[in-house]
Write a protein that holds these residues in place. Structure first.
Motif, PDB file in Angstrom:
ATOM      1  N   THR A 194       8.509  -3.412   2.258  1.00  8.38           N
ATOM      2  CA  THR A 194       8.716  -2.401   3.267  1.00  8.38           C
ATOM      3  C   THR A 194       9.671  -2.959   4.444  1.00  8.38           C
ATOM      4  OG1 THR A 194       6.878  -3.405   4.466  1.00  8.38           O
ATOM      5  CG2 THR A 194       6.517  -1.514   2.749  1.00  8.38           C
ATOM      6  N   GLY A 195      10.067  -4.494   4.489  1.00  5.55           N
ATOM      7  CA  GLY A 195      10.520  -4.911   5.758  1.00  5.55           C
ATOM      8  C   GLY A 195      10.025  -4.915   6.809  1.00  5.55           C
TER       9      GLY A 195
ATOM     10  N   LEU B  68       0.685   5.475   4.817  1.00  8.86           N
ATOM     11  CA  LEU B  68       0.846   5.711   3.357  1.00  8.86           C
ATOM     12  C   LEU B  68      -0.655   4.805   3.072  1.00  8.86           C
ATOM     13  CD1 LEU B  68       3.716   6.865   4.059  1.00  8.86           C
ATOM     14  CD2 LEU B  68       4.348   5.791   1.944  1.00  8.86           C
ATOM     15  N   ALA B  69      -0.880   5.167   1.563  1.00 10.14           N
ATOM     16  CA  ALA B  69      -1.818   4.439   1.141  1.00 10.14           C
ATOM     17  C   ALA B  69      -2.046   4.366  -0.475  1.00 10.14           C
ATOM     18  CB  ALA B  69      -3.236   4.618   1.650  1.00 10.14           C
ATOM     19  N   VAL B  70      -2.082   3.333  -0.972  1.00  8.91           N
ATOM     20  CA  VAL B  70      -2.166   3.348  -2.476  1.00  8.91           C
ATOM     21  C   VAL B  70      -3.407   2.538  -2.933  1.00  8.91           C
ATOM     22  CG1 VAL B  70      -0.846   2.805  -4.700  1.00  8.91           C
ATOM     23  CG2 VAL B  70       0.335   3.361  -2.851  1.00  8.91           C
ATOM     24  N   PRO B  71      -4.257   3.199  -3.422  1.00 11.08           N
ATOM     25  CA  PRO B  71      -5.539   2.489  -3.668  1.00 11.08           C
ATOM     26  C   PRO B  71      -5.601   1.587  -4.991  1.00 11.08           C
ATOM     27  CG  PRO B  71      -6.174   4.682  -3.291  1.00 11.08           C
ATOM     28  CD  PRO B  71      -4.796   4.453  -3.514  1.00 11.08           C
ATOM     29  N   CYS B  72      -4.839   1.978  -6.018  1.00  5.06           N
ATOM     30  CA  CYS B  72      -4.778   1.249  -7.172  1.00  5.06           C
ATOM     31  C   CYS B  72      -3.528   1.141  -8.030  1.00  5.06           C
ATOM     32  CB  CYS B  72      -5.761   1.742  -8.495  1.00  5.06           C
ATOM     33  SG  CYS B  72      -6.148   0.818  -9.630  1.00  5.06           S
ATOM     34  N   VAL B  73      -2.713   0.375  -7.601  1.00  8.00           N
ATOM     35  CA  VAL B  73      -1.333   0.025  -7.835  1.00  8.00           C
ATOM     36  C   VAL B  73      -1.203  -0.207  -9.498  1.00  8.00           C
ATOM     37  CG1 VAL B  73       0.882  -1.411  -7.883  1.00  8.00           C
ATOM     38  CG2 VAL B  73      -0.508  -0.795  -5.774  1.00  8.00           C
TER      39      VAL B  73
ATOM     40  N   ILE C 119       4.315  14.263   8.902  1.00  5.27           N
ATOM     41  CA  ILE C 119       4.817  12.953   9.260  1.00  5.27           C
ATOM     42  C   ILE C 119       5.627  13.104  10.628  1.00  5.27           C
ATOM     43  CG2 ILE C 119       6.559  11.133   8.628  1.00  5.27           C
ATOM     44  CD1 ILE C 119       4.352  11.440   6.827  1.00  5.27           C
ATOM     45  N   ASN C 120       4.941  12.263  11.554  1.00  5.95           N
ATOM     46  CA  ASN C 120       5.551  12.400  13.148  1.00  5.95           C
ATOM     47  C   ASN C 120       6.368  11.477  13.122  1.00  5.95           C
ATOM     48  OD1 ASN C 120       5.956  12.198  15.735  1.00  5.95           O
ATOM     49  ND2 ASN C 120       3.921  12.628  16.486  1.00  5.95           N
ATOM     50  N   PRO C 121       7.932  11.783  13.336  1.00  4.48           N
ATOM     51  CA  PRO C 121       9.119  10.731  13.281  1.00  4.48           C
ATOM     52  C   PRO C 121       8.815   9.743  14.648  1.00  4.48           C
ATOM     53  CG  PRO C 121       9.843  12.818  13.979  1.00  4.48           C
ATOM     54  CD  PRO C 121       8.711  13.255  13.390  1.00  4.48           C
ATOM     55  N   ALA C 122       8.148  10.347  15.557  1.00  2.18           N
ATOM     56  CA  ALA C 122       7.786   9.181  16.942  1.00  2.18           C
ATOM     57  C   ALA C 122       6.910   8.379  16.628  1.00  2.18           C
ATOM     58  CB  ALA C 122       7.468  10.412  17.775  1.00  2.18           C
ATOM     59  N   LEU C 123       6.019   8.313  15.404  1.00  2.52           N
ATOM     60  CA  LEU C 123       5.018   7.198  15.216  1.00  2.52           C
ATOM     61  C   LEU C 123       5.713   6.433  14.198  1.00  2.52           C
ATOM     62  CD1 LEU C 123       1.914   9.822  14.846  1.00  2.52           C
ATOM     63  CD2 LEU C 123       2.626   8.413  16.883  1.00  2.52           C
ATOM     64  N   PRO C 124       4.866   5.189  14.215  1.00  2.20           N
ATOM     65  CA  PRO C 124       5.267   3.989  13.426  1.00  2.20           C
ATOM     66  C   PRO C 124       4.628   4.614  12.054  1.00  2.20           C
ATOM     67  CG  PRO C 124       3.713   3.363  14.869  1.00  2.20           C
ATOM     68  CD  PRO C 124       3.998   4.524  15.424  1.00  2.20           C
ATOM     69  N   THR C 125       5.016   3.865  11.140  1.00  2.00           N
ATOM     70  CA  THR C 125       4.420   3.745   9.912  1.00  2.00           C
ATOM     71  C   THR C 125       4.046   2.751   9.024  1.00  2.00           C
ATOM     72  OG1 THR C 125       6.143   5.527   9.329  1.00  2.00           O
ATOM     73  CG2 THR C 125       5.114   4.819   7.287  1.00  2.00           C
ATOM     74  N   ALA C 126       2.853   2.983   8.566  1.00  2.00           N
ATOM     75  CA  ALA C 126       2.026   1.760   7.947  1.00  2.00           C
ATOM     76  C   ALA C 126       1.611   1.996   6.604  1.00  2.00           C
ATOM     77  CB  ALA C 126       0.776   1.426   8.537  1.00  2.00           C
ATOM     78  N   LEU C 127       1.574   1.107   5.585  1.00  2.00           N
ATOM     79  CA  LEU C 127       1.336   0.958   4.198  1.00  2.00           C
ATOM     80  C   LEU C 127       0.244   0.329   3.854  1.00  2.00           C
ATOM     81  CD1 LEU C 127       1.877   1.731   1.427  1.00  2.00           C
ATOM     82  CD2 LEU C 127       3.650  -0.065   1.020  1.00  2.00           C
TER      83      LEU C 127
ATOM     84  N   ILE D 152      -0.050  -3.935   4.720  1.00  2.00           N
ATOM     85  CA  ILE D 152      -1.431  -4.923   4.427  1.00  2.00           C
ATOM     86  C   ILE D 152      -1.699  -4.697   2.862  1.00  2.00           C
ATOM     87  CG2 ILE D 152      -2.969  -3.307   5.411  1.00  2.00           C
ATOM     88  CD1 ILE D 152      -4.751  -5.936   5.671  1.00  2.00           C
ATOM     89  N   ASP D 153      -1.888  -5.824   2.205  1.00  5.12           N
ATOM     90  CA  ASP D 153      -1.961  -5.494   0.915  1.00  5.12           C
ATOM     91  C   ASP D 153      -3.511  -6.292   0.449  1.00  5.12           C
ATOM     92  OD1 ASP D 153      -1.770  -4.977  -2.080  1.00  5.12           O
ATOM     93  OD2 ASP D 153      -0.430  -6.886  -2.267  1.00  5.12           O
ATOM     94  N   LEU D 154      -4.511  -5.709  -0.237  1.00  3.43           N
ATOM     95  CA  LEU D 154      -5.534  -6.248  -0.093  1.00  3.43           C
ATOM     96  C   LEU D 154      -5.960  -6.768  -1.705  1.00  3.43           C
ATOM     97  CD1 LEU D 154      -7.969  -3.101   1.370  1.00  3.43           C
ATOM     98  CD2 LEU D 154      -6.395  -5.213   2.268  1.00  3.43           C
ATOM     99  N   HIS D 155      -6.211  -8.212  -1.615  1.00  2.74           N
ATOM    100  CA  HIS D 155      -6.420  -8.961  -2.869  1.00  2.74           C
ATOM    101  C   HIS D 155      -7.556  -9.844  -2.855  1.00  2.74           C
ATOM    102  CE1 HIS D 155      -2.360  -8.809  -4.825  1.00  2.74           C
ATOM    103  NE2 HIS D 155      -1.951  -8.219  -3.777  1.00  2.74           N
ATOM    104  N   GLU D 156      -7.816 -10.290  -3.838  1.00  2.00           N
ATOM    105  CA  GLU D 156      -8.966 -11.406  -3.886  1.00  2.00           C
ATOM    106  C   GLU D 156      -8.417 -12.632  -4.661  1.00  2.00           C
ATOM    107  OE1 GLU D 156     -12.622  -8.153  -4.696  1.00  2.00           O
ATOM    108  OE2 GLU D 156     -12.125  -9.406  -6.507  1.00  2.00           O
ATOM    109  N   THR D 157      -9.144 -13.940  -4.484  1.00  2.00           N
ATOM    110  CA  THR D 157      -9.138 -14.953  -5.236  1.00  2.00           C
ATOM    111  C   THR D 157     -10.501 -15.149  -5.680  1.00  2.00           C
ATOM    112  OG1 THR D 157      -7.307 -15.975  -3.769  1.00  2.00           O
ATOM    113  CG2 THR D 157      -8.353 -17.416  -5.163  1.00  2.00           C
TER     114      THR D 157
END
Length: 306
Positions: free
Chosen positions: A265-266, A116-121, A74-82, A170-175
């Motif tokens: 996440t804010g 950070l990535a979570v494939p199946c919550v 984890i690089n503290p100088a970089l932004p974080t994405a989920l 970004i959270d991936l969904h379907e309708t």
């Protein structure tokens, strides 16, 4: 719009008791396997990312370990994405989209972002192809500390453990048609309410945060995705699933008020993708590619406009 019918559990106008909940559970059956479809692909990624067991579900003796993946350094100088998928377990391209992004595209962002990535919550919902969890609770209306959905609480705690300010979620969904034929009627039956039908939009769309709108960010994603699949048009009322269309393929919700996943996440940039897999104009592969394209476009825009 699809036809609806009275849900076969419960008495119209009366909220469910424990008896109806048991009846509903008896109707659910395992139709696919989290431990065979999802976990092995997470394991294959563990040589590139740190695999984190961030929680465990135990539903009537069936246990599911919740897994996330994150950069080893984890690089503290970089932004974080989920990046998340499978908050609603039945929404297949969300789960597959996260996995395919990690397998084929994530290395392009190495050194640019802490990922950070979570494939199946919601693995129980994934296996039953259901919107709810074992307790007939929708995780994506219960993302709050000490809430009733274990899946949601576990993800909140995982995000907090990052101890980083997030740039993007970004959270991936379907309708799906089953939102109209099954899950909407089930919700009305559970709560003892009359069901009001809704037109299912044919195409991809996004959900922005009405309290933190980012229209240029949303349109950057739409512009990328419409090269892969078609974008949903508004209904005759200028709406998509009952919400006013604020821009091409975009609606807005109050994320925090509704306790939706993208409120946790804010982050400056948040979006929920919605793919329509039941369209005759698309395929499962195209739906997954649309999800992956959305993730890449979201990251590209956020990193260019931090």
């Amino acid at each position: 719009m699809t036809e609806t019918s009275i849900f076969p559990v419960g008495i119209p106008g009366q909220p469910w008791s424990a008896h109806e909940l048991s009846q509903w559970r008896a109707r659910q059956s395992r139709q696919r396997r989290y431990d065979k479809d999802v976990v092995p692909r997470i394991d294959m990624l563990a040589d590139r990312y740190e695999k984190v067991a961030y929680g465990q579900l135990d539903y009537a003796g069936e246990t599911y370990t919740l897994f996330g993946l994150r950069d080893r350094i984890i690089n503290p100088a970089l932004p974080t994405a989920l990046v998340t998928g499978g908050v609603h377990g039945y929404e297949t391209s969300g789960v597959m989209g996260v996995l395919e992004f990690l397998e084929r595209h994530a290395t392009a962002y190495s050194g640019k972002v802490n990922l950070l990535a979570v494939p199946c919550v919601s693995p129980w919902g994934y296996e039953r192809i259901n919107r709810w969890n074992y307790n007939a609770i929708d995780p994506n209306r219960n993302f709050r500390i000490n809430g009733p959905a274990q899946e949601a609480v576990a993800l909140i705690e995982f995000v907090r453990s990052a101890q980083k300010e997030f740039l993007l979620h970004i959270d991936l969904h379907e309708t799906t048609d089953s939102d109209e034929t099954e899950f909407g009627p089930a919700l009305a039956a559970r709560d003892g309410k009359a069901y009001e039908s809704c037109e299912i939009p044919d195409g991809f769309y996004l959900v922005d945060d009405s309290e933190n709108p980012q229209p240029a960010f949303q349109q950057a994603i739409i512009s990328a995705v419409e090269r892969v699949t078609h974008i949903a048009a508004p209904d005759p009322h200028g709406e998509i699933i009952g919400s006013p269309v604020v821009a091409h393929g975009v609606i807005e919700y109050r994320l925090a008020e509704l306790a939706l996943s993208t409120s946790i996440t804010g982050a400056r940039y948040t979006t929920t993708t919605e793919v329509y897999p039941d369209s005759p104009r698309t395929t499962p592969d195209e739906c997954t590619r649309a999800q992956v394209t959305a993730v890449c476009a979201a990251l590209n825009y956020a990193l260019a406009h931090p």
